[in-house]
Motif scaffolding. Sequence first.
Motif, mmCIF file in Angstrom:
data_model
loop_
_atom_site.group_PDB
_atom_site.id
_atom_site.type_symbol
_atom_site.label_atom_id
_atom_site.label_comp_id
_atom_site.label_asym_id
_atom_site.label_seq_id
_atom_site.Cartn_x
_atom_site.Cartn_y
_atom_site.Cartn_z
ATOM 1 N N PHE A 84 9.956 5.271 11.356
ATOM 2 C CA PHE A 84 9.401 6.628 11.399
ATOM 3 C C PHE A 84 10.564 7.574 11.123
ATOM 4 C CE2 PHE A 84 6.919 4.069 14.446
ATOM 5 C CZ PHE A 84 5.631 4.253 13.954
ATOM 6 N N LYS A 85 10.542 8.236 9.960
ATOM 7 C CA LYS A 85 11.673 9.074 9.562
ATOM 8 C C LYS A 85 11.204 10.431 9.030
ATOM 9 C CE LYS A 85 14.615 5.203 7.984
ATOM 10 N NZ LYS A 85 15.362 4.663 6.807
ATOM 11 N N GLU A 139 7.527 8.269 6.300
ATOM 12 C CA GLU A 139 8.681 9.143 6.048
ATOM 13 C C GLU A 139 8.253 10.442 5.381
ATOM 14 O OE1 GLU A 139 13.112 8.948 3.901
ATOM 15 O OE2 GLU A 139 11.878 7.139 4.103
ATOM 16 N N ASP A 140 8.936 11.513 5.757
ATOM 17 C CA ASP A 140 8.723 12.845 5.181
ATOM 18 C C ASP A 140 7.271 13.298 5.402
ATOM 19 O OD1 ASP A 140 9.250 15.219 3.899
ATOM 20 O OD2 ASP A 140 9.119 14.387 1.879
ATOM 21 N N ILE A 141 6.901 13.415 6.687
ATOM 22 C CA ILE A 141 5.545 13.787 7.072
ATOM 23 C C ILE A 141 5.584 15.121 7.805
ATOM 24 C CG2 ILE A 141 3.424 13.018 8.196
ATOM 25 C CD1 ILE A 141 4.422 10.984 6.181
ATOM 26 N N ILE A 196 0.852 -1.185 0.000
ATOM 27 C CA ILE A 196 0.000 0.000 0.000
ATOM 28 C C ILE A 196 0.893 1.241 0.000
ATOM 29 C CG2 ILE A 196 -1.874 1.215 1.142
ATOM 30 C CD1 ILE A 196 -2.626 -1.634 0.273
ATOM 31 N N THR A 197 0.655 2.162 -0.911
ATOM 32 C CA THR A 197 1.393 3.422 -0.969
ATOM 33 C C THR A 197 0.440 4.583 -0.730
ATOM 34 O OG1 THR A 197 3.074 2.586 -2.494
ATOM 35 C CG2 THR A 197 2.738 4.961 -2.434
ATOM 36 N N VAL A 198 0.795 5.440 0.228
ATOM 37 C CA VAL A 198 0.062 6.678 0.491
ATOM 38 C C VAL A 198 1.072 7.809 0.331
ATOM 39 C CG1 VAL A 198 -1.336 7.975 2.142
ATOM 40 C CG2 VAL A 198 -1.454 5.464 2.100
ATOM 41 N N LYS A 199 0.908 8.607 -0.703
ATOM 42 C CA LYS A 199 1.920 9.629 -1.020
ATOM 43 C C LYS A 199 1.243 10.937 -1.433
ATOM 44 C CE LYS A 199 6.014 10.418 -3.906
ATOM 45 N NZ LYS A 199 6.903 9.855 -4.958
ATOM 46 N N THR A 221 4.455 8.414 2.574
ATOM 47 C CA THR A 221 5.511 9.400 2.344
ATOM 48 C C THR A 221 4.933 10.729 1.869
ATOM 49 O OG1 THR A 221 5.821 8.723 0.023
ATOM 50 C CG2 THR A 221 7.140 7.574 1.684
ATOM 51 N N ASN A 222 5.662 11.805 2.184
ATOM 52 C CA ASN A 222 5.390 13.140 1.656
ATOM 53 C C ASN A 222 3.940 13.559 1.908
ATOM 54 O OD1 ASN A 222 6.000 15.558 0.324
ATOM 55 N ND2 ASN A 222 5.317 14.759 -1.660
ATOM 56 N N CYS A 223 3.469 13.354 3.133
ATOM 57 C CA CYS A 223 2.095 13.706 3.483
ATOM 58 C C CYS A 223 2.077 14.869 4.478
ATOM 59 C CB CYS A 223 1.372 12.502 4.085
ATOM 60 S SG CYS A 223 1.092 11.157 2.910
ATOM 61 N N THR A 224 0.949 15.555 4.557
ATOM 62 C CA THR A 224 0.746 16.658 5.492
ATOM 63 C C THR A 224 -0.499 16.369 6.317
ATOM 64 O OG1 THR A 224 1.743 18.248 3.963
ATOM 65 C CG2 THR A 224 0.353 19.134 5.715
ATOM 66 N N ILE A 225 -0.369 16.459 7.630
ATOM 67 C CA ILE A 225 -1.486 16.169 8.522
ATOM 68 C C ILE A 225 -1.754 17.411 9.366
ATOM 69 C CG2 ILE A 225 -2.347 14.638 10.331
ATOM 70 C CD1 ILE A 225 -0.546 12.462 9.169
ATOM 71 N N ILE A 226 -2.996 17.906 9.300
ATOM 72 C CA ILE A 226 -3.334 19.209 9.877
ATOM 73 C C ILE A 226 -4.470 19.064 10.883
ATOM 74 C CG2 ILE A 226 -4.091 21.565 9.361
ATOM 75 C CD1 ILE A 226 -3.081 21.106 6.475
ATOM 76 N N GLY A 227 -4.202 19.463 12.123
ATOM 77 C CA GLY A 227 -5.253 19.537 13.125
ATOM 78 C C GLY A 227 -5.961 18.228 13.386
ATOM 79 N N ALA A 228 -5.306 17.100 13.198
ATOM 80 C CA ALA A 228 -5.935 15.797 13.362
ATOM 81 C C ALA A 228 -5.695 15.260 14.777
ATOM 82 C CB ALA A 228 -5.390 14.821 12.330
ATOM 83 N N ASP A 229 -6.511 14.274 15.161
ATOM 84 C CA ASP A 229 -6.329 13.650 16.473
ATOM 85 C C ASP A 229 -5.072 12.792 16.520
ATOM 86 O OD1 ASP A 229 -8.682 14.823 17.166
ATOM 87 O OD2 ASP A 229 -9.801 12.979 17.518
#
Length: 474
Positions: free
Chosen positions: A329-330, A291-293, A228-231, A261-269
């Motif tokens: 976790f990098k 990686e790269d979050i 599974i890839t989430v990018k 990889t290369n994801c942005t998480i905003i205001g999440a629990d």
Amino acid sequence: MAMKSYVGALLLLLSFSSSINAQVFNVATYGAKGDGSSDISQALLSAWKEACASTTPAKVLIPGGTFALTEVALDGPCKAPVEFELQGTLKAPADPSLFKTDGWVVFQRIDGLTMSGGGTFDGQGKTAWGQNDCAKNTNCRTLPTNLRFNFVTNALIHDVTTLDSKYFQVNVLGAKNMTFQNFHVNAPADSINTDGIHIGRSDGVNILDSDIKTGDDCVSLGDGSRQITVKGVTCGPGHGISVGSLGKYENEEPVEGVFVTNCTIIGADNGVRIKTWPASKPGTASDMHFEDIQMDNVLNPVILDQGYCPFNQCKAGVPSLIKISKVSFKKIRGTSASQVAVKVLCSQSVPCQEVEIADIDLVYNGPEGPATSECANVKPVLSGKLNPAACAKPHIPTKVKISDVSFRDIRGTSATPLAEKLGCGRGVPCQKLELADINLRYNGRNGAATSQCANVKPTITGKSSLPLCVGLRS
């Protein structure tokens, strides 16, 4: 990764060639009216049946407009690739009692599916969220999911939106070689159990360059998720990008090969998360890499929790039997909304193996002091800059039993989105706790005030301005 890029390019080529050469089956030709009230179910099924029977690539077209649609199952196998082009908006019945199954629009047993068009699947879920009692009732009725993909192979889903599903926004089961790209999920933070994209028992699923705003996990990976890839995903509000929860049921399949990889998480629990139930059935989860979050005001930026037990629906004191290994976790950076920015809490029975933590820079500016970390039953390999210092604080489960507590008539403004938090001990859950007339507002940019509870079943009375104890769900 090179193979996955090749597959993505192949799917784009499939979509492009299908669009050029496809015979078009417009639902308007079958009597569909975009007046917002006339049910187009029969027209859509008729158009799909003919498109699926075509020996050359075919397209089912729903033009601009608003179309009412009851639950439909669009079945294969089809004789050639099929494109589903949604230009307008499909609206589900608002009343969940009108559904006979757990899916609104279901695609199943199709090889060569493309979905596009810029349109919206509107689940009209607001009424259903108030009827969701799964936090208290283990035999609760499963509400319908907006989009189900069952045993779909070689598929590309792009440039469409799923809005306000009654339950999961998207459920993927038994898929092979499937890509979501420029895909949009939109639901408020207080929508219950509205996971953005849930994947189970599937091999080779990619979620690329998409944005997910919802009330539960932005992406959740169940058992049997492989490669599974989430990018390039932006997540929030929501409960982050999660593997699990795992270990609740018999005969769960291994999770293998997860690349976020290369994801942005905003205001999440939560940010990036792995969760398994205590007292679980045996199982494995391995080769999982985050990686790269970028984290922006995330409550639990990095969390591996093998004692996941929302609402005390488990045997909290019995260790998990899910064996977790080969995790990294990098390059995770940004801001934490809680002091404990990194939690790696593994099972006492089967400690985590081959865990790597590298280049973490998470800042917390609250009154308790700088960011910290907690670890249990793990000896990670550490490298690079580590802020907070990884595994510097041992996790000591609480043995204090709390009971006969009430919070009543509390009002005013909160400086953070998380206005109410009840985090009770796994081994000694809180007892006889009451919440009544809690009226707290949050006026910041991260949405309305929310709550979070663990290991407690409070009695809730009166009128409150925010949904209470909905913050930790499966």
